[in-house]
Design a protein around this motif. Sequence first.
Motif, PDB file in Angstrom:
ATOM      1  N   GLU A  49       1.150  36.295  51.989  1.00  0.00           N
ATOM      2  CA  GLU A  49       1.580  36.421  53.216  1.00  0.00           C
ATOM      3  C   GLU A  49       2.426  36.281  53.940  1.00  0.00           C
ATOM      4  O   GLU A  49       3.245  35.616  54.886  1.00  0.00           O
ATOM      5  N   LEU A  50       3.432  37.493  53.706  1.00  0.00           N
ATOM      6  CA  LEU A  50       4.800  37.721  54.348  1.00  0.00           C
ATOM      7  C   LEU A  50       4.739  39.237  55.101  1.00  0.00           C
ATOM      8  O   LEU A  50       4.161  40.364  54.072  1.00  0.00           O
ATOM      9  N   GLU A  51       5.292  39.656  56.224  1.00  0.00           N
ATOM     10  CA  GLU A  51       5.550  40.619  57.346  1.00  0.00           C
ATOM     11  C   GLU A  51       7.109  41.132  56.608  1.00  0.00           C
ATOM     12  O   GLU A  51       7.644  40.782  57.407  1.00  0.00           O
ATOM     13  N   PRO A  52       6.712  42.176  55.722  1.00  0.00           N
ATOM     14  CA  PRO A  52       8.516  42.811  56.440  1.00  0.00           C
ATOM     15  C   PRO A  52       9.024  42.988  57.810  1.00  0.00           C
ATOM     16  O   PRO A  52       7.757  43.879  58.250  1.00  0.00           O
ATOM     17  N   ILE A  53       9.734  42.994  58.615  1.00  0.00           N
ATOM     18  CA  ILE A  53      10.477  42.918  59.611  1.00  0.00           C
ATOM     19  C   ILE A  53      11.925  43.519  59.732  1.00  0.00           C
ATOM     20  O   ILE A  53      12.676  43.408  60.660  1.00  0.00           O
ATOM     21  N   GLY A  54      12.341  44.505  58.688  1.00  0.00           N
ATOM     22  CA  GLY A  54      14.028  44.799  58.487  1.00  0.00           C
ATOM     23  C   GLY A  54      13.728  45.365  57.720  1.00  0.00           C
ATOM     24  O   GLY A  54      13.426  45.495  56.485  1.00  0.00           O
ATOM     25  N   GLN A  55      14.986  46.495  57.329  1.00  0.00           N
ATOM     26  CA  GLN A  55      15.454  47.215  56.193  1.00  0.00           C
ATOM     27  C   GLN A  55      15.707  46.526  54.979  1.00  0.00           C
ATOM     28  O   GLN A  55      15.977  44.696  55.198  1.00  0.00           O
TER      29      GLN A  55
ATOM     30  N   VAL B 272      11.601  39.225  56.014  1.00  0.00           N
ATOM     31  CA  VAL B 272      10.145  38.912  56.640  1.00  0.00           C
ATOM     32  C   VAL B 272       9.930  37.844  57.413  1.00  0.00           C
ATOM     33  O   VAL B 272      10.753  37.198  57.957  1.00  0.00           O
ATOM     34  N   ARG B 273       8.427  38.168  58.090  1.00  0.00           N
ATOM     35  CA  ARG B 273       8.332  36.959  58.471  1.00  0.00           C
ATOM     36  C   ARG B 273       6.981  36.568  57.690  1.00  0.00           C
ATOM     37  O   ARG B 273       5.655  36.484  57.286  1.00  0.00           O
ATOM     38  N   LEU B 274       6.748  34.672  57.617  1.00  0.00           N
ATOM     39  CA  LEU B 274       5.700  34.225  57.366  1.00  0.00           C
ATOM     40  C   LEU B 274       4.592  33.951  57.660  1.00  0.00           C
ATOM     41  O   LEU B 274       4.710  33.740  58.656  1.00  0.00           O
ATOM     42  N   LEU B 275       3.343  34.673  57.579  1.00  0.00           N
ATOM     43  CA  LEU B 275       2.155  34.661  58.379  1.00  0.00           C
ATOM     44  C   LEU B 275       1.313  32.929  57.774  1.00  0.00           C
ATOM     45  O   LEU B 275       0.616  32.994  58.866  1.00  0.00           O
ATOM     46  N   GLY B 276       2.290  32.838  56.734  1.00  0.00           N
ATOM     47  CA  GLY B 276       0.943  31.703  55.733  1.00  0.00           C
ATOM     48  C   GLY B 276       1.426  30.312  55.934  1.00  0.00           C
ATOM     49  O   GLY B 276       2.689  30.015  56.621  1.00  0.00           O
ATOM     50  N   ALA B 277       1.306  29.797  54.644  1.00  0.00           N
ATOM     51  CA  ALA B 277       2.479  28.819  54.068  1.00  0.00           C
ATOM     52  C   ALA B 277       3.978  28.641  54.397  1.00  0.00           C
ATOM     53  O   ALA B 277       4.478  29.820  53.764  1.00  0.00           O
ATOM     54  N   GLY B 278       4.769  27.871  54.122  1.00  0.00           N
ATOM     55  CA  GLY B 278       5.966  27.417  54.219  1.00  0.00           C
ATOM     56  C   GLY B 278       6.366  28.024  56.141  1.00  0.00           C
ATOM     57  O   GLY B 278       8.055  28.139  56.212  1.00  0.00           O
ATOM     58  N   ARG B 279       5.837  28.499  57.098  1.00  0.00           N
ATOM     59  CA  ARG B 279       6.557  28.703  58.294  1.00  0.00           C
ATOM     60  C   ARG B 279       7.322  27.176  58.765  1.00  0.00           C
ATOM     61  O   ARG B 279       8.491  27.327  59.391  1.00  0.00           O
ATOM     62  N   GLU B 280       7.064  25.809  58.679  1.00  0.00           N
ATOM     63  CA  GLU B 280       7.689  25.173  59.077  1.00  0.00           C
ATOM     64  C   GLU B 280       9.033  24.899  58.066  1.00  0.00           C
ATOM     65  O   GLU B 280      10.173  23.787  58.633  1.00  0.00           O
ATOM     66  N   THR B 281       9.313  25.151  56.990  1.00  0.00           N
ATOM     67  CA  THR B 281      10.106  24.929  56.223  1.00  0.00           C
ATOM     68  C   THR B 281      11.023  26.513  56.927  1.00  0.00           C
ATOM     69  O   THR B 281      12.320  25.913  57.089  1.00  0.00           O
ATOM     70  N   VAL B 282      11.130  26.891  57.213  1.00  0.00           N
ATOM     71  CA  VAL B 282      12.142  28.128  57.317  1.00  0.00           C
ATOM     72  C   VAL B 282      12.332  28.026  59.628  1.00  0.00           C
ATOM     73  O   VAL B 282      13.154  28.696  59.601  1.00  0.00           O
ATOM     74  N   GLY B 283      11.300  26.839  59.415  1.00  0.00           N
ATOM     75  CA  GLY B 283      11.734  26.512  61.399  1.00  0.00           C
ATOM     76  C   GLY B 283      10.785  27.407  62.078  1.00  0.00           C
ATOM     77  O   GLY B 283       9.914  28.321  61.926  1.00  0.00           O
ATOM     78  N   VAL B 284      11.492  28.174  63.329  1.00  0.00           N
ATOM     79  CA  VAL B 284      10.277  28.258  64.814  1.00  0.00           C
ATOM     80  C   VAL B 284      10.557  29.541  64.925  1.00  0.00           C
ATOM     81  O   VAL B 284       9.371  30.293  64.897  1.00  0.00           O
TER      82      VAL B 284
ATOM     83  N   GLY C 128       9.875  31.701  61.953  1.00  0.00           N
ATOM     84  CA  GLY C 128       8.858  31.620  61.210  1.00  0.00           C
ATOM     85  C   GLY C 128       9.957  32.623  60.313  1.00  0.00           C
ATOM     86  O   GLY C 128       8.929  33.396  59.204  1.00  0.00           O
ATOM     87  N   GLU C 129      11.378  33.270  59.896  1.00  0.00           N
ATOM     88  CA  GLU C 129      11.338  34.065  59.666  1.00  0.00           C
ATOM     89  C   GLU C 129      12.128  33.296  58.128  1.00  0.00           C
ATOM     90  O   GLU C 129      13.014  32.452  58.215  1.00  0.00           O
ATOM     91  N   GLY C 130      12.266  34.570  57.234  1.00  0.00           N
ATOM     92  CA  GLY C 130      12.627  34.571  55.624  1.00  0.00           C
ATOM     93  C   GLY C 130      13.422  35.164  54.942  1.00  0.00           C
ATOM     94  O   GLY C 130      13.195  36.610  55.662  1.00  0.00           O
ATOM     95  N   VAL C 131      13.535  35.299  54.042  1.00  0.00           N
ATOM     96  CA  VAL C 131      13.931  36.056  53.151  1.00  0.00           C
ATOM     97  C   VAL C 131      13.474  36.662  51.802  1.00  0.00           C
ATOM     98  O   VAL C 131      12.977  35.231  51.057  1.00  0.00           O
ATOM     99  N   LEU C 132      12.704  37.824  51.100  1.00  0.00           N
ATOM    100  CA  LEU C 132      11.944  37.379  50.130  1.00  0.00           C
ATOM    101  C   LEU C 132      12.941  38.649  49.012  1.00  0.00           C
ATOM    102  O   LEU C 132      13.575  39.620  49.028  1.00  0.00           O
ATOM    103  N   LYS C 133      13.390  37.795  48.230  1.00  0.00           N
ATOM    104  CA  LYS C 133      14.706  37.629  46.840  1.00  0.00           C
ATOM    105  C   LYS C 133      13.746  38.173  45.374  1.00  0.00           C
ATOM    106  O   LYS C 133      13.158  37.131  45.191  1.00  0.00           O
ATOM    107  N   VAL C 134      14.170  39.119  45.406  1.00  0.00           N
ATOM    108  CA  VAL C 134      13.196  39.872  44.168  1.00  0.00           C
ATOM    109  C   VAL C 134      15.128  39.828  43.097  1.00  0.00           C
ATOM    110  O   VAL C 134      15.698  40.745  43.528  1.00  0.00           O
ATOM    111  N   THR C 135      14.702  39.641  41.705  1.00  0.00           N
ATOM    112  CA  THR C 135      15.834  39.873  41.048  1.00  0.00           C
ATOM    113  C   THR C 135      15.909  41.043  39.132  1.00  0.00           C
ATOM    114  O   THR C 135      14.595  40.222  39.373  1.00  0.00           O
ATOM    115  N   TRP C 136      16.457  41.691  38.930  1.00  0.00           N
ATOM    116  CA  TRP C 136      16.223  42.416  37.705  1.00  0.00           C
ATOM    117  C   TRP C 136      16.049  41.304  36.939  1.00  0.00           C
ATOM    118  O   TRP C 136      17.076  40.328  37.357  1.00  0.00           O
ATOM    119  N   PRO C 137      15.306  40.794  35.708  1.00  0.00           N
ATOM    120  CA  PRO C 137      15.798  40.274  34.956  1.00  0.00           C
ATOM    121  C   PRO C 137      16.321  39.838  34.233  1.00  0.00           C
ATOM    122  O   PRO C 137      16.651  40.741  33.328  1.00  0.00           O
TER     123      PRO C 137
END
Length: 328
Positions: free
Chosen positions: A56-62, A74-86, A88-97
């Motif tokens: 439940e993430l919404e991209p908010i930038g390049q 990303v903006r968190l739309l569901g679980a985890g918002r309380e962890t990242v602060g008021v 509600g923003e975070g980053v999704l990091k995906v790495t080549w295995p």
Amino acid sequence: MSDVRGADDGRAPRYDLVPALFAHQVAGFEPQGWMSGQDWLDDLPALLAGLLDEWELEPIGQSLHGVCSVVIPVRLLGAGRETVGVSGEGVLKVTWPHPEAAPEPLALQSWNGHGSVRLVRADPSRFAMLLERLHARDLTRLPIDEACGVIGDLLTTLRRPAHPRIPRLTAYAERQAVELRAAPPVLPRRYLDQAAALASELVSRAPAEERLLHTDLHYANVLGAYRSPWLAIDPKPMAGDVAFEMAPALWNRADELGTGSQVRWSLRRRLEIICERAGIDEGRARAWTIVREADNAVEVAGSEGVPLDADARDRISLAVTIIKAMND
């Protein structure tokens, strides 16, 4: 290329999720226990879309990227918002295995935001993490003495027992003791032999306690945060001797080392500041730096007989300079 458009009215900005330069870099990666870079890139748009939907993430930038990872604000739309602060923003990091990236979630989980970026959730099978969003500023523009002080303080904060599944520094050192002796003479032979001997000695005279190591704590891997002046990012975790942590702060910002005799002074000054702030033994820090720089030079040189490009020659020259300074 994958993209996303805001869901409100079609006029929201379009964000490319897989930067073209990143795709170009990764496409040539050979498999390292998982899939090749190109095979991973072929699956990446669907992987990102699935993670954004499931978490439940919404991209908010390049998207941003490093060498092996794509990072999407990303903006968190569901679980985890309380962890990242008021915000509600975070980053999704995906790495080549690849093996170096596999233990990163374990390290971040162990630190739990103390001195490091906070991990909100992870899917190790997909090499995906949701992290708190930090500022863009790093240590590269701070005066070097101040930046080294920050690194020393962070190393103290990050010092804690390692998870049992974190790779051991002893295994790395045992490999180097063999591989550096057999390596082609990309460095003067005496430096390769010295590094191999030091790797063996450092293992045989290991410190009493192993600690969780970041191993790549340099000036661009420390970012400002909303909840703390500085936090570490992008660990390459191992468990072992804290003196191993020193080298990245020496080989980064190399253009600021000066010339002539000033280079040795600058390198030793950085080492002294960090060791003093972090309570690290300088002799062991110098020894591990010699091992790591010999390893770096051999890795940069690649296959024997293949001509070196200008960047490789410069990096090997820097390795020689650092090794000399650690020996003086």
